[in-house]
Design a protein around this motif. Sequence first.
Motif, PDB file in Angstrom:
ATOM      1  N   CYS A  62     104.609  33.186   2.819  1.00 43.12           N
ATOM      2  CA  CYS A  62     104.254  31.907   3.330  1.00 43.12           C
ATOM      3  C   CYS A  62     104.027  31.031   2.029  1.00 43.12           C
ATOM      4  N   ILE A  63     105.070  29.841   1.870  1.00 40.07           N
ATOM      5  CA  ILE A  63     104.653  28.936   0.979  1.00 40.07           C
ATOM      6  C   ILE A  63     104.848  27.638   1.811  1.00 40.07           C
ATOM      7  N   ALA A  64     103.837  26.945   1.949  1.00 38.12           N
ATOM      8  CA  ALA A  64     103.936  25.463   2.899  1.00 38.12           C
ATOM      9  C   ALA A  64     103.341  24.340   1.757  1.00 38.12           C
ATOM     10  N   THR A  65     104.032  23.070   2.035  1.00 34.56           N
ATOM     11  CA  THR A  65     103.483  22.002   1.393  1.00 34.56           C
ATOM     12  C   THR A  65     102.136  21.751   2.280  1.00 34.56           C
ATOM     13  N   ASP A  66     101.388  20.507   1.567  1.00 34.15           N
ATOM     14  CA  ASP A  66     100.278  20.130   1.978  1.00 34.15           C
ATOM     15  C   ASP A  66     100.482  19.075   3.063  1.00 34.15           C
ATOM     16  N   ASP A  67     101.554  19.455   3.996  1.00 32.68           N
ATOM     17  CA  ASP A  67     101.600  18.407   5.023  1.00 32.68           C
ATOM     18  C   ASP A  67     101.169  19.037   6.410  1.00 32.68           C
ATOM     19  N   ALA A  68     100.768  18.219   7.269  1.00 34.96           N
ATOM     20  CA  ALA A  68      99.814  18.914   8.410  1.00 34.96           C
ATOM     21  C   ALA A  68     100.722  19.592   9.295  1.00 34.96           C
ATOM     22  N   TYR A  69     102.085  19.095   9.528  1.00 41.93           N
ATOM     23  CA  TYR A  69     102.869  19.730  10.195  1.00 41.93           C
ATOM     24  C   TYR A  69     103.162  21.113   9.688  1.00 41.93           C
ATOM     25  N   GLU A  70     103.604  21.064   8.476  1.00 41.73           N
ATOM     26  CA  GLU A  70     103.910  22.438   7.945  1.00 41.73           C
ATOM     27  C   GLU A  70     103.063  23.574   8.017  1.00 41.73           C
ATOM     28  N   ILE A  71     101.686  23.258   7.774  1.00 43.64           N
ATOM     29  CA  ILE A  71     100.465  23.951   7.784  1.00 43.64           C
ATOM     30  C   ILE A  71     100.403  24.655   9.042  1.00 43.64           C
ATOM     31  N   GLU A  96     101.910  38.420  13.145  1.00 45.56           N
ATOM     32  CA  GLU A  96     101.048  39.649  12.959  1.00 45.56           C
ATOM     33  C   GLU A  96     101.010  40.093  14.453  1.00 45.56           C
ATOM     34  N   ALA A  97     100.954  39.227  15.359  1.00 50.41           N
ATOM     35  CA  ALA A  97     100.620  39.659  16.640  1.00 50.41           C
ATOM     36  C   ALA A  97     101.764  40.588  17.262  1.00 50.41           C
ATOM     37  N   LEU A  98     102.807  40.523  16.722  1.00 45.79           N
ATOM     38  CA  LEU A  98     104.266  41.271  17.240  1.00 45.79           C
ATOM     39  C   LEU A  98     104.038  42.516  16.474  1.00 45.79           C
ATOM     40  N   GLY A  99     103.391  42.659  15.399  1.00 45.41           N
ATOM     41  CA  GLY A  99     103.271  43.934  14.574  1.00 45.41           C
ATOM     42  C   GLY A  99     103.879  43.887  13.044  1.00 45.41           C
ATOM     43  N   GLY A 100     103.936  42.528  12.674  1.00 41.94           N
ATOM     44  CA  GLY A 100     104.418  42.241  11.413  1.00 41.94           C
ATOM     45  C   GLY A 100     103.066  42.097  10.383  1.00 41.94           C
ATOM     46  N   THR A 101     103.229  41.814   9.142  1.00 41.65           N
ATOM     47  CA  THR A 101     102.217  41.700   8.015  1.00 41.65           C
ATOM     48  C   THR A 101     102.679  40.411   7.119  1.00 41.65           C
ATOM     49  N   ASN A 102     101.708  39.517   6.984  1.00 42.59           N
ATOM     50  CA  ASN A 102     102.013  38.385   5.989  1.00 42.59           C
ATOM     51  C   ASN A 102     101.312  38.914   5.000  1.00 42.59           C
ATOM     52  N   VAL A 103     101.703  38.930   3.715  1.00 43.40           N
ATOM     53  CA  VAL A 103     101.070  39.365   2.487  1.00 43.40           C
ATOM     54  C   VAL A 103     101.026  38.449   1.483  1.00 43.40           C
ATOM     55  N   TYR A 104     101.343  37.054   1.684  1.00 45.28           N
ATOM     56  CA  TYR A 104     101.365  36.093   0.533  1.00 45.28           C
ATOM     57  C   TYR A 104     101.144  34.579   1.398  1.00 45.28           C
ATOM     58  N   GLU A 105     100.256  33.931   0.693  1.00 45.35           N
ATOM     59  CA  GLU A 105     100.183  32.456   1.503  1.00 45.35           C
ATOM     60  C   GLU A 105      99.633  31.575   0.527  1.00 45.35           C
TER      61      GLU A 105
END
Length: 467
Positions: free
Chosen positions: A246-255, A266-275
């Motif tokens: 995940c790459i997000a801008t410093d916008d409240a909505y995107e975050i 992740e609740a479904l079983g996936g893994t997020n490895v970068y933020e």
Amino acid sequence: MSKSAITKMQAAVIVVIILIVAIVGVYYATLPGPTPSPTPTPKPTPTPAPTPTPGPTPTPGPTPTPGPTPTPGPTPTPGPTPGPTPTPGPTPTPGPTPTPTPTGPIKIGVIGPLTGVEAWLGLDSMRGAEFAVEEINAAGGINGRMVELIEYDDANDPTQNVAMSRKAAYSDVVTAGVLASGSDTCLAGAAVWNEAAIPCVVAWAGHPDITRGAGWIYRIAPLGPVIGRGLATYIYNNFGARVSACIATDDAYEIEVKDRFIEEFEALGGTNVYEKIVEWGQKSYEALLTEILPLGVDVIVGPGDYSMSIPCVIQMSGLGFRDVGYCPLGPSSSVQEFINGVGEIGLEVPMIVDAYEDITAPDLIAHDLAYREKYGIVSTYGAWLTYDSVKMLAQVIANYGTTPEQIKKGLSELKDYPGITGTIAEFSPGGECLRAVIVLGLEKNAEGTIIFVKKAEIPSRLEWLPR
């Protein structure tokens, strides 16, 4: 004592007594008597009036001969006996004084960025509002009253939105408002509408806190958390991804969308490895993508605005991310400018584009054609959602009335509103709409033109709402 001596003494006592009596008598005789009252002056006796001389005695005329005595007629038959006097009925209670029917135009205020970096979206939104008002007035207005559209520029600045919201609510006294601006800006302005107790519809800003407060804010676009969870559901179940970055801008909505995406994925079983959080407007992503490349991700969830998503996709292709999908955080890439910018690369890098609306729907396509004919450019989700916001307010006002309480009641009871952006099933008690999350992809049509196609429609769930 001799008898002659006693006689002399008695004679002396008698003389003394006589002298005393005489002296007392003389004293009282010399005292003045009481002053007599004055004698009243007698009134003069009035002179009697002279006795009048009597006139001659008149000579009496002949005595008249009496006529015959008249025969009395029959005694009249008495009429019917009058009935009893009727009892008066109760005095009718006067009805309530009718409330005067409001006259004059119905004012709807729309606030958006007509200047600044987001002016393209604000101007597009304002044209959507203008389009809606023209249609409403051409059809006779709202119960015979014309709609007056008042436009305000906030330059996508929170402070300016607050100022414009105050002007609309307190100076111009609009009947209802529409906020067609970004999340941070709408967060600030929404407080004014809650304070003024005037209903306001948020067209496309998606941060969840916008509708918090006194209950006068309603959002016609899907909520940010709903978008994030809907995208995660599609990416895990339909696209088949198991590892994300995940790459997000410093916008409240995107975050907010990013956070809920990771949570659901992740609740479904996936893994997020970068933020990573980057500044709004960033165009260079090579360094970040180089960090992500060896992590074996299936999808990159990145900046949502097309001005930033286009360079990110192009740089992904340049670094060899051929089979890795790209998912913009939000609907700002579901526009023709995104297709024009990525071109054929958008077919090499699988696109997973969120949209607030089904842009393949016949009603929306027809609206876009009319928009192009009128304004000479293509329309975007800003125009579509603002158009639906104004038309929905018009329907509620026509059915419920023009007071803030009546409009609020109408919005709260709204069911299955058929907008051009899709059906709004209802509003939650917190002012959030329940509507499906639309997922788009890119394909070439028969003419060889790259177009958006609908990949899926993910139903929203009540538990996805934060309250």
